[in-house]
Design a protein around this motif. Structure first.
Motif, PDB file in Angstrom:
ATOM      1  N   ALA A   1      -0.335  -4.527  -9.126  1.00  0.00           N
ATOM      2  CA  ALA A   1      -0.291  -5.817  -9.810  1.00  0.00           C
ATOM      3  C   ALA A   1       1.144  -6.299  -9.960  1.00  0.00           C
ATOM      4  CB  ALA A   1      -0.959  -5.707 -11.180  1.00  0.00           C
ATOM      5  N   ALA A   2       2.072  -5.345 -10.235  1.00  0.00           N
ATOM      6  CA  ALA A   2       3.476  -5.733 -10.383  1.00  0.00           C
ATOM      7  C   ALA A   2       4.012  -6.303  -9.070  1.00  0.00           C
ATOM      8  CB  ALA A   2       4.304  -4.523 -10.812  1.00  0.00           C
ATOM      9  N   LEU A   3       3.673  -5.640  -7.949  1.00  0.00           N
ATOM     10  CA  LEU A   3       4.140  -6.132  -6.645  1.00  0.00           C
ATOM     11  C   LEU A   3       3.530  -7.502  -6.352  1.00  0.00           C
ATOM     12  CD1 LEU A   3       3.873  -2.873  -4.509  1.00  0.00           C
ATOM     13  CD2 LEU A   3       5.863  -3.809  -5.654  1.00  0.00           C
TER      14      LEU A   3
ATOM     15  N   ILE B   1       0.843  -1.198   0.000  1.00  0.00           N
ATOM     16  CA  ILE B   1       0.000   0.000   0.000  1.00  0.00           C
ATOM     17  C   ILE B   1       0.879   1.249   0.000  1.00  0.00           C
ATOM     18  CG2 ILE B   1      -1.554   1.384   1.454  1.00  0.00           C
ATOM     19  CD1 ILE B   1      -2.962  -1.168   2.235  1.00  0.00           C
ATOM     20  N   MET B   2       1.981   1.178   0.793  1.00  0.00           N
ATOM     21  CA  MET B   2       2.873   2.326   0.842  1.00  0.00           C
ATOM     22  C   MET B   2       3.472   2.610  -0.541  1.00  0.00           C
ATOM     23  SD  MET B   2       6.142   2.972   3.253  1.00  0.00           S
ATOM     24  CE  MET B   2       7.578   2.634   2.322  1.00  0.00           C
ATOM     25  N   VAL B   3       3.960   1.550  -1.209  1.00  0.00           N
ATOM     26  CA  VAL B   3       4.589   1.745  -2.522  1.00  0.00           C
ATOM     27  C   VAL B   3       3.573   2.316  -3.509  1.00  0.00           C
ATOM     28  CG1 VAL B   3       5.695   0.578  -4.454  1.00  0.00           C
ATOM     29  CG2 VAL B   3       6.239  -0.108  -2.138  1.00  0.00           C
ATOM     30  N   CYS B   4       2.377   1.711  -3.588  1.00  0.00           N
ATOM     31  CA  CYS B   4       1.375   2.172  -4.554  1.00  0.00           C
ATOM     32  C   CYS B   4       0.968   3.606  -4.263  1.00  0.00           C
ATOM     33  CB  CYS B   4       0.138   1.282  -4.512  1.00  0.00           C
ATOM     34  SG  CYS B   4       0.439  -0.360  -5.107  1.00  0.00           S
ATOM     35  N   SER B   5       0.749   3.935  -2.976  1.00  0.00           N
ATOM     36  CA  SER B   5       0.268   5.295  -2.717  1.00  0.00           C
ATOM     37  C   SER B   5       1.359   6.326  -2.983  1.00  0.00           C
ATOM     38  CB  SER B   5      -0.319   5.473  -1.310  1.00  0.00           C
ATOM     39  OG  SER B   5       0.111   4.511  -0.447  1.00  0.00           O
ATOM     40  N   VAL B   6       2.626   5.984  -2.705  1.00  0.00           N
ATOM     41  CA  VAL B   6       3.648   7.000  -2.945  1.00  0.00           C
ATOM     42  C   VAL B   6       3.867   7.188  -4.448  1.00  0.00           C
ATOM     43  CG1 VAL B   6       5.675   5.499  -2.779  1.00  0.00           C
ATOM     44  CG2 VAL B   6       5.877   7.887  -2.246  1.00  0.00           C
ATOM     45  N   ILE B   7       3.806   6.094  -5.221  1.00  0.00           N
ATOM     46  CA  ILE B   7       3.951   6.237  -6.679  1.00  0.00           C
ATOM     47  C   ILE B   7       2.819   7.110  -7.218  1.00  0.00           C
ATOM     48  CG2 ILE B   7       3.748   5.002  -8.866  1.00  0.00           C
ATOM     49  CD1 ILE B   7       5.265   2.697  -7.624  1.00  0.00           C
TER      50      ILE B   7
ATOM     51  N   TYR C   1      -2.322 -13.916  -5.801  1.00  0.00           N
ATOM     52  CA  TYR C   1      -1.485 -12.820  -5.316  1.00  0.00           C
ATOM     53  C   TYR C   1      -1.581 -11.596  -6.220  1.00  0.00           C
ATOM     54  CZ  TYR C   1       0.243 -15.960  -1.822  1.00  0.00           C
ATOM     55  OH  TYR C   1       0.297 -16.811  -0.761  1.00  0.00           O
ATOM     56  N   VAL C   2      -1.741 -11.826  -7.544  1.00  0.00           N
ATOM     57  CA  VAL C   2      -1.881 -10.690  -8.446  1.00  0.00           C
ATOM     58  C   VAL C   2      -3.195  -9.960  -8.161  1.00  0.00           C
ATOM     59  CG1 VAL C   2      -2.109  -9.992 -10.849  1.00  0.00           C
ATOM     60  CG2 VAL C   2      -0.410 -11.696 -10.207  1.00  0.00           C
ATOM     61  N   ILE C   3      -4.273 -10.719  -7.909  1.00  0.00           N
ATOM     62  CA  ILE C   3      -5.553 -10.082  -7.578  1.00  0.00           C
ATOM     63  C   ILE C   3      -5.383  -9.220  -6.323  1.00  0.00           C
ATOM     64  CG2 ILE C   3      -7.881 -10.533  -6.709  1.00  0.00           C
ATOM     65  CD1 ILE C   3      -7.910 -13.024  -8.468  1.00  0.00           C
TER      66      ILE C   3
END
Lengths: 330, 356
Positions: free
Chosen positions: A112-114, A82-88, A226-228
């Motif tokens: 999805a990449a993560l 969540i941190m990575v997606c929100s900062v991007i 995991y992708v979902i």
């Protein structure tokens, strides 16, 4: 003949709602009634709407986590993801003039990449999911902090207000974030219950070897789970940004993985895999949020809500254990 | 298979034997990795790439962070060894709550130090007993039971003193516990070593090793972790054995609480749960040390070596990067090492039928 077919079908399908979900609806109803009596402000739109908005991200990630746990895995990296997606997404919003759709798309693709990283390592490395996701949680956190650079992301434009707490975030008084969560939960419920693809997840969690012999492509299914989860993490990150102020700090998403797992297990999903429901997860998330919002409105210390969450986990899973024991002895 | 092995030239077989040794024996692998890490940083140091000298003094001083890490790693090992998905997410919360109790007993009520330490360890054991009761006697999955108690203990630790840390005079003086001391006799030839190593870490390591390798309880723990159905049919007290594993883990966490209070010179209500918490690194250390998450496999030496590897790696990273970057790259290193160790475990399981 057709009658026989009909009966066979009804027998194969589990009942639409489990006992746990009915109990949860009852508990939430009792809590809401009690809170309505003790604090008159509780049952007003001004109090319920923020409650629903705050439930949305946990419940949404919980849908993915439910699928993962049904396959017998677990994903403790969702907080860091969540941190990575929100900062991007926040950086893109600040630096480029993108619209709502593009921002959501970017967030979902990063998620999805993560998720793909987790899925590939777990499905093809054949290692226990908890260890891999503990590892990737650290990696994601490093990635997120690197993107943060130093300090916070400031001046995020209100592009995502469609999912926010404000007036733009509601239709007929219902917050969009919660509406989207309901729709996705319903779709996931239908998919897991009524399609072969969805039910393969239960088969894998019940007995991986049997599922493989029955023709389920176990590794691809696990990867998909995991992708979902990653995709839903991406969408939930948009909600998180929308709910916050125009500043995003480095603590975003921290501890969310445990909140999500708590919602899932309160919802009656078995941590051993093979059994569970996304409906229960939605109710579990609603219960957890009701408790923390109730504790605040009653004027108690907000940290006390964690104690109640712990007690609810014990009671919910304990009740489930007792029912399982009763089922076995029958 | 045998014929195949016989036909191979000797040198090739020696090489595969060596690969096999490193893949199946975790302890030599960790030893080699430690040497690689230390030599790498020494070379970097000699080249002047580090912000401060990486020498034996620095390595010795950095051991202070090994004390809580190794102790909690051993606690996780006991619990994971007990099998059936054994894991303890609540160790960090126990450290917070027991630390507050220690703060009250020693800092506010003025109990003598030895009594306060015993009370804190006993209180930790009690918190662990709640986990053990839920997991072993009621049948909760360990992940769920300890997730619930994590929330509960964390909440109580914060509420119990109105979010305030306790740092009265006696607590502040405890900081001397984490100072480095010169050893008697050989002390002048080797660097000073943090006192906590001798007062807390070494006794715990020896006690856990004795428990696992020299007592009937240790044998039983490995037995129930390997196959608890077979253990039950062999007449072992499965529930009691598993229960005690959680109690010991709580006891060690209580001791770590004392170490943490001394290190911060203050009993902080969020000591064990702030940031990433203490449970994640502890589980990482146990897994890296070769403890099988399915239970029944794991050794004290592996956990200790894994701690040394992580501590010296982290200490070097801190010198290699300026400011915040260092602590960020520690996350990268920890994650990469853990994923690597897990994939290695998977590979060994497939190729050689498991590590030792």
């Amino acid at each position: 003949m057709s009658l026989l077919k009909e009966r066979a079908r009804t027998k194969v399908l589990p009942s639409p709602v489990t006992g746990q979900e009915i109990v949860l609806v009852g508990v939430i109803a009792v809590l809401w009634a009690a809170l309505a009596v003790s604090t008159p402000a509780f049952l007003t739109a001004g109090s319920i709407q923020p409650l629903l908005v705050a439930t949305a991200p946990v419940a949404l990630v919980g849908v993915g986590m439910t699928i993962v746990i049904i396959t017998g895995g677990i994903d403790v990296s969702v907080g860091a993801a969540i941190m990575v997606c929100s900062v991007i997404t926040a950086k893109v919003l600040v630096n480029a003039d993108v619209n709502l759709g593009a921002a959501v798309l970017i967030s979902v693709l990063s998620g999805a990449a993560l998720g793909l990283v987790n899925g590939v390592l777990i499905a093809y490395g054949r290692v226990h999911a908890i260890i891999i996701t503990f590892g990737t949680a650290n990696l994601f956190m490093w990635l997120g902090l690197q993107i943060f650079g130093s300090g916070t992301v400031n001046g995020i434009p209100a592009t995502l207000a469609f999912f926010g707490r404000g007036q733009e975030g509601r239709t007929l008084g219902v917050p969009h974030a919660f509406l989207v969560t309901i729709l996705i939960t319903a779709a996931a419920w239908w998919w897991l219950r009524h399609t072969a693809g969805g039910r393969h997840f239960f088969a894998i969690g019940g007995d991986t070897q049997a599922a493989r012999l029955a023709g389920v492509r176990v590794q691809r299914r696990v990867l998909l789970a995991y992708v979902i989860t990653g995709v839903l993490v991406g969408l939930a990150s948009c909600f998180v940004i929308a709910q916050g102020t125009s500043t995003l700090d480095q603590s975003v998403g921290s501890g969310k993985e445990l909140a999500v797992i708590a919602a899932v297990v309160i919802g009656g999903t078995s941590i051993m895999g093979g059994r569970g429901s996304v409906l229960g997860t939605l109710l579990g998330a609603l219960l957890v949020q009701t408790v923390s919002s109730g504790v605040t409105q009653l004027g108690w210390r907000s940290q006390l809500s964690d104690l109640f969450v712990g007690i609810f986990i014990i009671v919910a899973v304990g009740a489930d254990l007792l029912r399982a024991r009763a089922r076995r002895s029958r | 298979m045998t014929a195949d092995t016989l036909e191979k030239p000797t040198r090739k077989r020696e090489r595969t034997d060596l690969t096999r040794l490193f893949l199946t024996q975790r302890i030599p692998l960790l030893a080699v990795l430690i040497v690689i890490v230390v030599v790498t940083f020494f070379i970097n140091d000699a080249g002047g790439y580090l912000t401060a000298p990486y020498d034996f003094d620095y390595m010795s001083a950095s051991l202070i962070s090994a004390v809580p890490l190794a102790m909690l790693g051993l606690a996780e090992m006991l619990v994971i060894l007990s099998g059936r998905g054994g894991i303890d997410l609540s160790v960090g919360a126990i450290v917070s709550l027991a630390g507050m109790i220690f703060g009250f007993a020693y800092g506010e009520w003025g109990w003598p130090l030895w009594l306060a330490i015993i009370a804190t360890a006993g209180f930790g054991a009690l918190l662990g007993a709640v986990n053990g009761f839920l997991v072993s006697y009621i049948g909760f999955p360990a992940l769920i039971a300890t997730l619930a108690t994590f929330y509960a203990y964390k909440s109580i630790a914060i509420v119990i003193n109105n979010q305030q840390p306790i740092s009265t005079e006696p607590i502040q003086q405890l900081f001397s516990l984490s100072k480095s001391v010169e050893l008697p006799i050989i002390g002048q030839y080797i660097p000073d070593v943090p006192l906590g190593i001798f007062t807390f870490l070494l006794p715990t390591v020896v006690a856990v090793w004795l428990l696992l390798a020299r007592t009937a309880y240790g044998r039983r723990l490995y037995a129930i972790g390997t196959n608890d159905v077979a253990a039950r049919w062999a007449g072992l007290p499965v529930r009691d054995t598993r229960f005690k594993a959680y109690v010991y883990a709580g006891l060690i966490s209580g001791l770590v609480a004392v170490v943490t209070v001394a290190q911060f010179a203050s009993a902080r209500p969020d000591a064990g749960v702030s940031g990433n918490g203490m449970a994640l690194p502890a589980i990482t250390i146990a897994v890296l040390g070769g403890v099988a998450i399915t239970g029944g496999i794991g050794r004290v030496a592996g956990v200790v070596l894994a701690t040394l590897l992580i501590v010296w790696l982290n200490a070097g990273i801190l010198l290699a990067f300026v400011g915040n970057e260092g602590s960020q790259y520690q996350l990268l290193a920890l994650g990469a090492v853990l994923v690597f160790a897990a994939l290695l475990n998977g590979l060994t399981n497939r190729k050689y039928g498991g590590a030792q």
